[in-house]
Design a protein around this motif. Sequence first.
Motif, PDB file in Angstrom:
ATOM      1  N   MET A 127       0.946  -1.260   0.101  1.00 30.31           N
ATOM      2  CA  MET A 127      -0.217   0.090   0.022  1.00 30.31           C
ATOM      3  C   MET A 127       0.939   1.099   0.038  1.00 30.31           C
ATOM      4  O   MET A 127       1.834   1.262   0.820  1.00 30.31           O
ATOM      5  N   ALA A 128       0.633   2.241  -0.981  1.00 28.26           N
ATOM      6  CA  ALA A 128       1.337   3.475  -0.903  1.00 28.26           C
ATOM      7  C   ALA A 128       1.132   4.381   0.168  1.00 28.26           C
ATOM      8  O   ALA A 128       0.135   4.247   0.799  1.00 28.26           O
ATOM      9  N   LYS A 129       2.025   5.005   0.630  1.00 28.71           N
ATOM     10  CA  LYS A 129       2.146   5.777   1.751  1.00 28.71           C
ATOM     11  C   LYS A 129       1.329   7.055   1.538  1.00 28.71           C
ATOM     12  O   LYS A 129       1.425   7.548   0.495  1.00 28.71           O
ATOM     13  N   LYS A 130       0.378   7.352   2.472  1.00 30.06           N
ATOM     14  CA  LYS A 130      -0.414   8.571   2.293  1.00 30.06           C
ATOM     15  C   LYS A 130       0.714   9.993   2.262  1.00 30.06           C
ATOM     16  O   LYS A 130       1.618  10.007   3.197  1.00 30.06           O
ATOM     17  N   LYS A 131       0.427  10.737   1.300  1.00 31.80           N
ATOM     18  CA  LYS A 131       1.550  11.984   1.101  1.00 31.80           C
ATOM     19  C   LYS A 131       1.097  12.829   2.342  1.00 31.80           C
ATOM     20  O   LYS A 131       0.113  13.175   2.816  1.00 31.80           O
ATOM     21  N   VAL A 132       2.358  13.323   3.070  1.00 33.82           N
ATOM     22  CA  VAL A 132       2.246  14.142   4.270  1.00 33.82           C
ATOM     23  C   VAL A 132       2.233  15.594   3.767  1.00 33.82           C
ATOM     24  O   VAL A 132       3.142  15.941   2.918  1.00 33.82           O
ATOM     25  N   LYS A 133       1.234  16.283   4.223  1.00 33.43           N
ATOM     26  CA  LYS A 133       1.104  17.761   3.820  1.00 33.43           C
ATOM     27  C   LYS A 133       1.294  18.625   4.785  1.00 33.43           C
ATOM     28  O   LYS A 133       1.152  18.380   6.121  1.00 33.43           O
ATOM     29  N   PRO A 134       1.840  19.780   4.602  1.00 35.43           N
ATOM     30  CA  PRO A 134       1.901  20.810   5.663  1.00 35.43           C
ATOM     31  C   PRO A 134       0.636  21.442   6.015  1.00 35.43           C
ATOM     32  O   PRO A 134      -0.496  21.434   5.219  1.00 35.43           O
ATOM     33  N   THR A 135       0.643  22.337   7.103  1.00 36.65           N
ATOM     34  CA  THR A 135      -0.487  22.855   7.597  1.00 36.65           C
ATOM     35  C   THR A 135      -0.439  24.500   7.603  1.00 36.65           C
ATOM     36  O   THR A 135       0.552  24.942   7.869  1.00 36.65           O
ATOM     37  N   LEU A 136      -1.423  25.029   7.332  1.00 34.96           N
ATOM     38  CA  LEU A 136      -1.529  26.505   7.240  1.00 34.96           C
ATOM     39  C   LEU A 136      -2.461  26.896   8.467  1.00 34.96           C
ATOM     40  O   LEU A 136      -3.489  26.545   8.537  1.00 34.96           O
ATOM     41  N   LYS A 137      -1.574  27.933   9.394  1.00 32.95           N
ATOM     42  CA  LYS A 137      -2.536  28.510  10.309  1.00 32.95           C
ATOM     43  C   LYS A 137      -2.450  30.002  10.082  1.00 32.95           C
ATOM     44  O   LYS A 137      -1.359  30.577  10.136  1.00 32.95           O
ATOM     45  N   VAL A 138      -3.574  30.801   9.847  1.00 33.35           N
ATOM     46  CA  VAL A 138      -3.584  32.117   9.714  1.00 33.35           C
ATOM     47  C   VAL A 138      -3.898  32.867  11.095  1.00 33.35           C
ATOM     48  O   VAL A 138      -5.016  32.788  11.547  1.00 33.35           O
ATOM     49  N   MET A 139      -3.116  33.733  11.447  1.00 32.32           N
ATOM     50  CA  MET A 139      -3.182  34.314  12.615  1.00 32.32           C
ATOM     51  C   MET A 139      -3.644  35.790  12.333  1.00 32.32           C
ATOM     52  O   MET A 139      -3.000  36.629  11.631  1.00 32.32           O
ATOM     53  N   ALA A 140      -4.585  36.106  12.848  1.00 31.68           N
ATOM     54  CA  ALA A 140      -5.148  37.557  12.951  1.00 31.68           C
ATOM     55  C   ALA A 140      -4.052  38.650  13.797  1.00 31.68           C
ATOM     56  O   ALA A 140      -3.755  38.326  14.878  1.00 31.68           O
ATOM     57  N   ALA A 141      -3.661  39.791  13.065  1.00 30.31           N
ATOM     58  CA  ALA A 141      -2.884  40.770  13.736  1.00 30.31           C
ATOM     59  C   ALA A 141      -3.783  41.495  14.734  1.00 30.31           C
ATOM     60  O   ALA A 141      -4.672  42.144  14.439  1.00 30.31           O
ATOM     61  N   ASP A 142      -3.265  41.457  16.054  1.00 33.02           N
ATOM     62  CA  ASP A 142      -3.921  42.206  17.096  1.00 33.02           C
ATOM     63  C   ASP A 142      -4.003  43.721  16.835  1.00 33.02           C
ATOM     64  O   ASP A 142      -5.058  44.265  16.812  1.00 33.02           O
ATOM     65  N   TRP A 143      -3.171  44.275  16.112  1.00 32.14           N
ATOM     66  CA  TRP A 143      -3.001  45.723  15.702  1.00 32.14           C
ATOM     67  C   TRP A 143      -4.151  46.027  14.654  1.00 32.14           C
ATOM     68  O   TRP A 143      -4.578  47.173  14.371  1.00 32.14           O
ATOM     69  N   SER A 144      -4.730  45.094  13.757  1.00 31.80           N
ATOM     70  CA  SER A 144      -5.716  45.262  12.833  1.00 31.80           C
ATOM     71  C   SER A 144      -7.135  45.580  13.572  1.00 31.80           C
ATOM     72  O   SER A 144      -8.088  46.203  12.994  1.00 31.80           O
ATOM     73  N   LEU A 145      -7.116  45.249  14.921  1.00 26.00           N
ATOM     74  CA  LEU A 145      -8.364  45.622  15.702  1.00 26.00           C
ATOM     75  C   LEU A 145      -7.966  46.540  16.867  1.00 26.00           C
ATOM     76  O   LEU A 145      -8.823  46.696  17.649  1.00 26.00           O
ATOM     77  N   GLN A 150      -5.669  52.336  10.749  1.00 22.69           N
ATOM     78  CA  GLN A 150      -5.665  53.936  10.591  1.00 22.69           C
ATOM     79  C   GLN A 150      -4.755  54.431  11.705  1.00 22.69           C
ATOM     80  O   GLN A 150      -4.837  53.923  12.769  1.00 22.69           O
ATOM     81  N   GLY A 151      -4.070  55.354  11.136  1.00 25.86           N
ATOM     82  CA  GLY A 151      -3.034  55.930  12.357  1.00 25.86           C
ATOM     83  C   GLY A 151      -1.685  55.327  12.558  1.00 25.86           C
ATOM     84  O   GLY A 151      -0.862  55.678  13.081  1.00 25.86           O
ATOM     85  N   SER A 152      -1.718  54.166  11.686  1.00 29.89           N
ATOM     86  CA  SER A 152      -0.221  53.350  11.945  1.00 29.89           C
ATOM     87  C   SER A 152       0.721  53.727  11.064  1.00 29.89           C
ATOM     88  O   SER A 152       1.861  53.404  11.014  1.00 29.89           O
ATOM     89  N   GLY A 153       0.373  54.690   9.964  1.00 34.60           N
ATOM     90  CA  GLY A 153       1.354  54.984   8.988  1.00 34.60           C
ATOM     91  C   GLY A 153       1.263  53.917   7.699  1.00 34.60           C
ATOM     92  O   GLY A 153       1.789  54.210   6.998  1.00 34.60           O
ATOM     93  N   TYR A 154       0.679  53.044   7.797  1.00 32.19           N
ATOM     94  CA  TYR A 154       0.134  51.987   6.850  1.00 32.19           C
ATOM     95  C   TYR A 154      -0.861  52.049   6.161  1.00 32.19           C
ATOM     96  O   TYR A 154      -1.213  52.301   4.813  1.00 32.19           O
ATOM     97  N   ALA A 155      -2.184  51.900   6.915  1.00 28.71           N
ATOM     98  CA  ALA A 155      -3.304  52.340   6.387  1.00 28.71           C
ATOM     99  C   ALA A 155      -3.628  53.709   6.057  1.00 28.71           C
ATOM    100  O   ALA A 155      -3.582  54.556   6.759  1.00 28.71           O
ATOM    101  N   LEU A 156      -4.114  54.100   4.676  1.00 27.57           N
ATOM    102  CA  LEU A 156      -4.486  55.697   4.477  1.00 27.57           C
ATOM    103  C   LEU A 156      -5.691  55.691   4.607  1.00 27.57           C
ATOM    104  O   LEU A 156      -6.605  54.884   4.847  1.00 27.57           O
ATOM    105  N   ALA A 157      -6.362  57.065   4.757  1.00 28.43           N
ATOM    106  CA  ALA A 157      -7.573  57.541   5.288  1.00 28.43           C
ATOM    107  C   ALA A 157      -8.588  57.007   4.303  1.00 28.43           C
ATOM    108  O   ALA A 157      -9.658  56.721   4.577  1.00 28.43           O
ATOM    109  N   CYS A 158      -8.320  56.716   2.976  1.00 25.70           N
ATOM    110  CA  CYS A 158      -9.328  56.355   1.940  1.00 25.70           C
ATOM    111  C   CYS A 158      -9.296  54.784   2.020  1.00 25.70           C
ATOM    112  O   CYS A 158     -10.309  54.240   1.313  1.00 25.70           O
TER     113      CYS A 158
END
Length: 282
Positions: A1-19, A250-258
């Motif tokens: 029986m062929a071995k099952k391919k091992v896959k990496p995992t993705l975890k997406v973490m919210a940036a606290d400063w976005s909030l 907003q106010g971080s220098g990254y996000a513009l007012a628009c």
Amino acid sequence: MAKKKVKPTLKVMAADWSLRGYPTEKRPWAIETKVKKVKEAGFDGMSSGSDPRLGEALAKHGLELVGGVDVGSIKEAGPKMKAFKEAGAIHVNVQLCDHDTPTRDALPVARAVIQAGDDLGIKPAIEVHRDTCTETPEKAFALASAYEKRYKRKLRMNFDHSHPAIIKQIRPGTFWKRLSERLDLWKMSELIHFRPFTGSHCQTPVTDGKGKLDRDFVIWRDDYLELAMAAWVKGAGSRTLYAVPELGPQGSGYALACFPDIWLDAIRQKDEMRKIWRKITR
């Protein structure tokens, strides 16, 4: 029986400063509410400072904490890494020293950070970031080369390519080609910050605020994100990539007012990242 391919995992973490100051400056969400909203939005955790209250709230809801901190001296390394260990973080993003710190002076500080992490069983990573000793690709890779030469180990790094992208004034269509230096370091990273950028702007909107993806985001997604993720996945085995949609408010220098709502944009970016991940790992 062929071995099952091992896959990496993705975890997406919210940036606290976005909030930060969200939903309003006068009435921002409390920690418990914030964590619930992050979970409801489908994130795997948050990227933040070493706040034990946040770490406890995240753990309570089955989410993880990824750290972020400045370290400017050898004596700061141990206490700051210990604080993240106590808050429950494994991966810690470290902005090292200052823009005018010579590589020779930054090198022992980087070593102190990595050693403190090893002693505590956590994984700090030195970030490629403005206003630090890694603010240009040349400085970042000089530090990595000096570290490997002296300590016989590769330096664990966190890449935020939005910074070198604007330094190099990269044109659309060449984003990943121009930024894919030191793939050996890229592939060993387990924490990476992903902020949509152009060659002139360190942060661009994800959407038009009405549900449609922004043109520059689509270019970034197709010319950078997919290629960058695919390069990481190659040979990743069963490792986990902790990815942060690093959208400044907003106010971080990254996000513009628009710009549209940053938090809603972060959620949409997370969804787009997961689509790309499924595509390249299927």
